[in-house]
Design a protein around this motif. Sequence first.
Motif, PDB file in Angstrom:
ATOM      1  N   ALA A  48       0.841  -1.197   0.000  1.00 39.10           N
ATOM      2  CA  ALA A  48       0.000   0.000   0.000  1.00 39.10           C
ATOM      3  C   ALA A  48       0.878   1.249   0.000  1.00 39.10           C
ATOM      4  N   ASN A  49       0.408   2.297  -0.654  1.00 41.70           N
ATOM      5  CA  ASN A  49       1.172   3.538  -0.786  1.00 41.70           C
ATOM      6  C   ASN A  49       1.069   4.348   0.503  1.00 41.70           C
ATOM      7  N   HIS A  50       1.779   3.896   1.545  1.00 45.05           N
ATOM      8  CA  HIS A  50       1.711   4.520   2.861  1.00 45.05           C
ATOM      9  C   HIS A  50       2.115   5.988   2.836  1.00 45.05           C
ATOM     10  N   LEU A  51       2.999   6.360   1.936  1.00 45.97           N
ATOM     11  CA  LEU A  51       3.541   7.721   1.914  1.00 45.97           C
ATOM     12  C   LEU A  51       2.832   8.626   0.914  1.00 45.97           C
ATOM     13  N   ALA A  52       1.787   8.112   0.287  1.00 46.41           N
ATOM     14  CA  ALA A  52       1.043   8.897  -0.714  1.00 46.41           C
ATOM     15  C   ALA A  52       1.980   9.464  -1.789  1.00 46.41           C
ATOM     16  N   LEU A  53       2.916   8.665  -2.222  1.00 49.36           N
ATOM     17  CA  LEU A  53       3.838   9.090  -3.279  1.00 49.36           C
ATOM     18  C   LEU A  53       3.079   9.237  -4.595  1.00 49.36           C
ATOM     19  N   ASP A  54       3.405  10.267  -5.336  1.00 51.76           N
ATOM     20  CA  ASP A  54       2.720  10.549  -6.598  1.00 51.76           C
ATOM     21  C   ASP A  54       3.759  10.721  -7.703  1.00 51.76           C
ATOM     22  N   HIS A  55       4.012   9.634  -8.447  1.00 52.68           N
ATOM     23  CA  HIS A  55       5.012   9.646  -9.508  1.00 52.68           C
ATOM     24  C   HIS A  55       6.346  10.183  -8.984  1.00 52.68           C
ATOM     25  N   ARG A  56       6.685   9.707  -7.808  1.00 56.02           N
ATOM     26  CA  ARG A  56       7.906  10.182  -7.151  1.00 56.02           C
ATOM     27  C   ARG A  56       8.516   9.061  -6.317  1.00 56.02           C
ATOM     28  N   GLY A  57       9.828   9.137  -6.099  1.00 56.38           N
ATOM     29  CA  GLY A  57      10.511   8.151  -5.292  1.00 56.38           C
ATOM     30  C   GLY A  57      11.119   8.764  -4.048  1.00 56.38           C
ATOM     31  N   VAL A  58      11.492   7.897  -3.101  1.00 59.98           N
ATOM     32  CA  VAL A  58      12.173   8.306  -1.877  1.00 59.98           C
ATOM     33  C   VAL A  58      13.310   7.324  -1.645  1.00 59.98           C
ATOM     34  N   LEU A  59      14.504   7.848  -1.352  1.00 55.33           N
ATOM     35  CA  LEU A  59      15.667   7.001  -1.125  1.00 55.33           C
ATOM     36  C   LEU A  59      16.322   7.363   0.198  1.00 55.33           C
ATOM     37  N   GLN A  60      16.486   6.338   1.044  1.00 56.34           N
ATOM     38  CA  GLN A  60      17.224   6.491   2.301  1.00 56.34           C
ATOM     39  C   GLN A  60      18.395   5.520   2.244  1.00 56.34           C
ATOM     40  N   SER A  61      19.590   6.043   2.427  1.00 53.49           N
ATOM     41  CA  SER A  61      20.787   5.204   2.330  1.00 53.49           C
ATOM     42  C   SER A  61      21.750   5.559   3.453  1.00 53.49           C
ATOM     43  N   ALA A  62      22.027   4.563   4.319  1.00 55.76           N
ATOM     44  CA  ALA A  62      22.934   4.787   5.443  1.00 55.76           C
ATOM     45  C   ALA A  62      23.291   3.457   6.083  1.00 55.76           C
ATOM     46  N   GLN A  63      24.450   3.396   6.704  1.00 53.99           N
ATOM     47  CA  GLN A  63      24.870   2.249   7.501  1.00 53.99           C
ATOM     48  C   GLN A  63      24.828   0.942   6.710  1.00 53.99           C
ATOM     49  N   GLY A  64      25.256   1.008   5.450  1.00 54.39           N
ATOM     50  CA  GLY A  64      25.351  -0.205   4.649  1.00 54.39           C
ATOM     51  C   GLY A  64      24.034  -0.777   4.201  1.00 54.39           C
ATOM     52  N   ARG A  65      22.970   0.008   4.235  1.00 56.61           N
ATOM     53  CA  ARG A  65      21.679  -0.464   3.740  1.00 56.61           C
ATOM     54  C   ARG A  65      20.928   0.700   3.113  1.00 56.61           C
ATOM     55  N   ALA A  66      19.968   0.375   2.262  1.00 59.06           N
ATOM     56  CA  ALA A  66      19.220   1.416   1.569  1.00 59.06           C
ATOM     57  C   ALA A  66      17.772   0.988   1.398  1.00 59.06           C
ATOM     58  N   VAL A  67      16.882   1.978   1.406  1.00 61.50           N
ATOM     59  CA  VAL A  67      15.455   1.753   1.155  1.00 61.50           C
ATOM     60  C   VAL A  67      15.039   2.707   0.054  1.00 61.50           C
ATOM     61  N   TYR A  68      14.485   2.150  -1.013  1.00 61.45           N
ATOM     62  CA  TYR A  68      14.010   2.970  -2.128  1.00 61.45           C
ATOM     63  C   TYR A  68      12.543   2.648  -2.360  1.00 61.45           C
ATOM     64  N   LEU A  69      11.707   3.677  -2.360  1.00 60.84           N
ATOM     65  CA  LEU A  69      10.267   3.527  -2.536  1.00 60.84           C
ATOM     66  C   LEU A  69       9.816   4.437  -3.668  1.00 60.84           C
ATOM     67  N   PHE A  70       8.871   3.950  -4.481  1.00 60.06           N
ATOM     68  CA  PHE A  70       8.297   4.837  -5.493  1.00 60.06           C
ATOM     69  C   PHE A  70       6.910   4.348  -5.878  1.00 60.06           C
ATOM     70  N   SER A  71       6.126   5.266  -6.400  1.00 55.19           N
ATOM     71  CA  SER A  71       4.788   4.941  -6.897  1.00 55.19           C
ATOM     72  C   SER A  71       4.582   5.672  -8.206  1.00 55.19           C
ATOM     73  N   ALA A  72       4.021   4.958  -9.196  1.00 53.98           N
ATOM     74  CA  ALA A  72       3.831   5.580 -10.512  1.00 53.98           C
ATOM     75  C   ALA A  72       2.524   5.132 -11.145  1.00 53.98           C
ATOM     76  N   ALA A  73       2.479   3.920 -11.675  1.00 54.72           N
ATOM     77  CA  ALA A  73       1.331   3.482 -12.471  1.00 54.72           C
ATOM     78  C   ALA A  73       0.048   3.362 -11.644  1.00 54.72           C
ATOM     79  N   ASP A  74       0.157   2.874 -10.418  1.00 53.60           N
ATOM     80  CA  ASP A  74      -1.013   2.663  -9.555  1.00 53.60           C
ATOM     81  C   ASP A  74      -0.856   3.550  -8.319  1.00 53.60           C
ATOM     82  N   ALA A  75      -1.715   4.545  -8.188  1.00 59.43           N
ATOM     83  CA  ALA A  75      -1.589   5.520  -7.103  1.00 59.43           C
ATOM     84  C   ALA A  75      -1.762   4.888  -5.727  1.00 59.43           C
ATOM     85  N   ASP A  76      -2.435   3.744  -5.657  1.00 59.51           N
ATOM     86  CA  ASP A  76      -2.687   3.103  -4.372  1.00 59.51           C
ATOM     87  C   ASP A  76      -1.563   2.165  -3.934  1.00 59.51           C
ATOM     88  N   ARG A  77      -0.618   1.926  -4.825  1.00 58.74           N
ATOM     89  CA  ARG A  77       0.452   0.986  -4.519  1.00 58.74           C
ATOM     90  C   ARG A  77       1.814   1.660  -4.676  1.00 58.74           C
TER      91      ARG A  77
END
Length: 347
Positions: free
Chosen positions: A180-209
Amino acid sequence: MKVLISGASVAGPALAYWLHRHGFEVTVVERAPALRDSGYAVDFRGAAFDVLDGMGILEEVRGHETMMRGTDLVDDEGHKIGELPAEAFAGDLEVPKRELTAILHRLTAGRVRYVFGDSISRIAQDDSGARVEFERGEPGVFDLVVGADGVYSTVRRLAFGPHERFVRHLGMSGVGFTTANHLALDHRGVLQSAQGRAVYLFSAADADRMTVSMSFGTDSAELDLMERDRQEEIVRERMAGAGWVVPRLVEDMASASDFLFSSACQVEADRWSQGRVVLVGDAGYCAAPTSGMGTWQALIGAHTLARHLAASAGDHAAAFLAYEEELRPYVVENQKHGREAVAMFGG
């Protein structure tokens, strides 16, 4: 000339299209029971557009563009600290992989023979052809066999040797899925990178996912071959202590139907052919997902191989050599980019 292609993702159907167009009789065998409906978005640059245009599908592919608007860089608590332009991940054109796969299958389904739910189990070749045995179907004889079946290619293992001779681990593994699109991303991504690990989230085709990628440093690509339960356990271990939305993402992972664990790997082979067997796409020269070049490298590789086979007047050995001589410098450069990009994603 009869050609058997193993793999129905991108490289296989693309090669099947061009070979059929040049008068070859083509069969595509795919281990999955049906066309795969998963995978991250894929992007295109440069010569890949010429290949799509030559297949007559460029505008159809453009119709599925994700229209990403960039990626926010965030700290451990999710606060924005920077931004990357859309081109950093999306190239000149980005589409969901499932859409590209569906288009390629539709384009070729009426022209070549597809066999789903089966895989090659043995290849025996001589001057007269390659006799191929399958896990389920009846054996057959083909003039050429093509491995377009990914990093852990069955064709490569059978004709060239074990995976460990060719698969180079780049020190990073991760998991991908949608939730589920918890962050309400709208054709946009979010990247967090630190301590040898990274999280990348994005939503594009389906606004709910939204698509989730969680990656971290690892010592071996053998994790890819483990059972899902063990892979999930590893993800929980490596993401333990992370803040922001990571604990919720780890919970979502357990119920994801499109769970995919994979490692950043490259395939390095001294040669891409062995007798009547040849490799194309990730099976022969994976540049690593971090390169962002795997899909268009597969498209260009398929087109290049087909072009040389068509011009060879039946001399497949000469065609294979010309294919490799033309493409290898391009692959070497792409693999360099793949290695350099690992650091961004936690490797």
